[in-house]
Design a protein around this motif. Structure first.
Motif, PDB file in Angstrom:
ATOM      1  N   UNK A   1     -16.005 -34.083  60.043  1.00 30.80           N
ATOM      2  CA  UNK A   1     -15.848 -35.398  59.422  1.00 30.80           C
ATOM      3  C   UNK A   1     -14.954 -35.314  58.183  1.00 30.80           C
ATOM      4  N   UNK A   2     -15.136 -34.279  57.358  1.00 34.34           N
ATOM      5  CA  UNK A   2     -14.277 -34.109  56.175  1.00 34.34           C
ATOM      6  C   UNK A   2     -12.823 -33.912  56.601  1.00 34.34           C
TER       7      UNK A   2
ATOM      8  N   UNK B   1     -11.364 -34.824  59.386  1.00 35.34           N
ATOM      9  CA  UNK B   1     -10.857 -36.079  59.928  1.00 35.34           C
ATOM     10  C   UNK B   1     -10.437 -37.025  58.803  1.00 35.34           C
ATOM     11  N   UNK B   2     -11.276 -37.156  57.788  1.00 33.58           N
ATOM     12  CA  UNK B   2     -10.956 -38.057  56.678  1.00 33.58           C
ATOM     13  C   UNK B   2      -9.730 -37.571  55.902  1.00 33.58           C
ATOM     14  N   UNK B   3      -9.613 -36.269  55.692  1.00 31.00           N
ATOM     15  CA  UNK B   3      -8.439 -35.708  55.017  1.00 31.00           C
ATOM     16  C   UNK B   3      -7.176 -36.046  55.799  1.00 31.00           C
ATOM     17  N   UNK B   4      -7.182 -35.795  57.099  1.00 31.81           N
ATOM     18  CA  UNK B   4      -5.995 -36.071  57.915  1.00 31.81           C
ATOM     19  C   UNK B   4      -5.680 -37.559  57.960  1.00 31.81           C
ATOM     20  N   UNK B   5      -6.701 -38.374  57.988  1.00 34.59           N
ATOM     21  CA  UNK B   5      -6.508 -39.821  58.004  1.00 34.59           C
ATOM     22  C   UNK B   5      -5.805 -40.290  56.720  1.00 34.59           C
ATOM     23  N   UNK B   6      -6.269 -39.796  55.568  1.00 37.76           N
ATOM     24  CA  UNK B   6      -5.677 -40.181  54.277  1.00 37.76           C
ATOM     25  C   UNK B   6      -4.251 -39.641  54.159  1.00 37.76           C
ATOM     26  N   UNK B   7      -4.047 -38.376  54.507  1.00 39.38           N
ATOM     27  CA  UNK B   7      -2.711 -37.791  54.394  1.00 39.38           C
ATOM     28  C   UNK B   7      -1.711 -38.513  55.281  1.00 39.38           C
ATOM     29  N   UNK B   8      -2.090 -38.806  56.506  1.00 30.71           N
ATOM     30  CA  UNK B   8      -1.186 -39.505  57.418  1.00 30.71           C
ATOM     31  C   UNK B   8      -0.894 -40.917  56.925  1.00 30.71           C
ATOM     32  N   UNK B   9      -1.913 -41.605  56.406  1.00 29.12           N
ATOM     33  CA  UNK B   9      -1.722 -42.968  55.894  1.00 29.12           C
ATOM     34  C   UNK B   9      -0.678 -42.992  54.779  1.00 29.12           C
ATOM     35  N   UNK B  10      -0.693 -41.982  53.908  1.00 31.30           N
ATOM     36  CA  UNK B  10       0.245 -41.963  52.783  1.00 31.30           C
ATOM     37  C   UNK B  10       1.591 -41.370  53.188  1.00 31.30           C
ATOM     38  N   UNK B  11       1.592 -40.142  53.700  1.00 27.95           N
ATOM     39  CA  UNK B  11       2.846 -39.429  53.904  1.00 27.95           C
ATOM     40  C   UNK B  11       3.636 -39.869  55.130  1.00 27.95           C
ATOM     41  N   UNK B  12       2.985 -40.398  56.142  1.00 25.16           N
ATOM     42  CA  UNK B  12       3.697 -40.821  57.351  1.00 25.16           C
ATOM     43  C   UNK B  12       3.860 -42.333  57.377  1.00 25.16           C
TER      44      UNK B  12
ATOM     45  N   UNK C   1     -14.695 -43.460  50.270  1.00 32.30           N
ATOM     46  CA  UNK C   1     -14.082 -42.314  50.922  1.00 32.30           C
ATOM     47  C   UNK C   1     -13.210 -41.515  49.971  1.00 32.30           C
ATOM     48  N   UNK C   2     -12.357 -40.677  50.537  1.00 35.40           N
ATOM     49  CA  UNK C   2     -11.467 -39.825  49.736  1.00 35.40           C
ATOM     50  C   UNK C   2     -10.489 -40.709  48.967  1.00 35.40           C
ATOM     51  N   UNK C   3     -10.389 -40.459  47.662  1.00 36.56           N
ATOM     52  CA  UNK C   3      -9.477 -41.219  46.807  1.00 36.56           C
ATOM     53  C   UNK C   3      -8.334 -40.365  46.275  1.00 36.56           C
ATOM     54  N   UNK C   4      -8.504 -39.043  46.290  1.00 39.91           N
ATOM     55  CA  UNK C   4      -7.454 -38.127  45.846  1.00 39.91           C
ATOM     56  C   UNK C   4      -7.632 -36.804  46.577  1.00 39.91           C
ATOM     57  N   UNK C   5      -6.517 -36.111  46.797  1.00 39.64           N
ATOM     58  CA  UNK C   5      -6.551 -34.893  47.607  1.00 39.64           C
ATOM     59  C   UNK C   5      -5.380 -33.987  47.228  1.00 39.64           C
ATOM     60  N   UNK C   6      -5.603 -32.671  47.301  1.00 38.79           N
ATOM     61  CA  UNK C   6      -4.531 -31.670  47.264  1.00 38.79           C
ATOM     62  C   UNK C   6      -4.954 -30.477  48.117  1.00 38.79           C
ATOM     63  N   UNK C   7      -3.971 -29.670  48.486  1.00 35.62           N
ATOM     64  CA  UNK C   7      -4.300 -28.397  49.121  1.00 35.62           C
ATOM     65  C   UNK C   7      -3.621 -27.279  48.345  1.00 35.62           C
ATOM     66  N   UNK C   8      -4.295 -26.131  48.296  1.00 30.73           N
ATOM     67  CA  UNK C   8      -3.786 -24.949  47.614  1.00 30.73           C
ATOM     68  C   UNK C   8      -3.511 -23.903  48.684  1.00 30.73           C
TER      69      UNK C   8
END
Length: 139
Positions: free
Chosen positions: A8-9, A11-22, A49-56
């Motif tokens: 679920x986490x 899925x939500x990460x990919x959903x947010x990233x795709x909504x913004x970057x794509x 839901x997720x409001x901010x995200x980064x990956x390291x």
């Protein structure tokens, strides 16, 4: 770490990233990549839901040094991206023994990274149709 995320986490990460970057940035590219598999994923979440995200990302995966990417804040101008960026820098030091961090930043977000201590180290270049610059933070 990627291996510690629930389905679920993820899925939500990919959903947010795709909504913004794509979708929002109208930039068709392979947003989900193999770097996700070895990265740490940090996010801030509220009741919506997720409001901010980064990956390291570890050294040698996408760049020669440890890197930070996919920086998103859905609630803009509230300090969420700055907060996560600070946490990401600490994580890079703790988990990857980073002595420096390299990023490819969208030019419009340069100030966010400069406030965290990053310095521009390249001329602007186009990546996926969006102007970027390379930046570096020496720790």
């Amino acid at each position: 770490h990627f291996n510690d995320l629930t389905l679920k986490e993820l899925h939500e990460i990919y959903k947010v990233r795709t909504a913004v970057f794509v979708v929002e940035q109208k930039c068709p590219y392979q947003e989900v990549d193999d770097a996700d598999l070895v990265s740490y994923h940090l996010y801030l979440k509220d009741e919506q839901g997720i409001q901010a995200y980064i990956r390291v990302i570890p050294k040698g995966v996408t760049m020669a040094e440890v890197s930070i990417g996919r920086v998103i804040s859905l609630k803009r101008r509230q300090g969420l991206a700055s907060k996560l960026l600070k946490e990401g820098i600490e994580l890079a030091k703790d988990k990857f023994n980073a002595t420096c961090i390299e990023i490819e930043a969208q030019v419009y977000a340069r100030t966010l990274y400069e406030k965290a201590g990053f310095k521009q180290v390249s001329e602007p270049f186009l990546e996926d149709g969006i102007e970027h610059i390379k930046m570096r933070l020496d720790l």
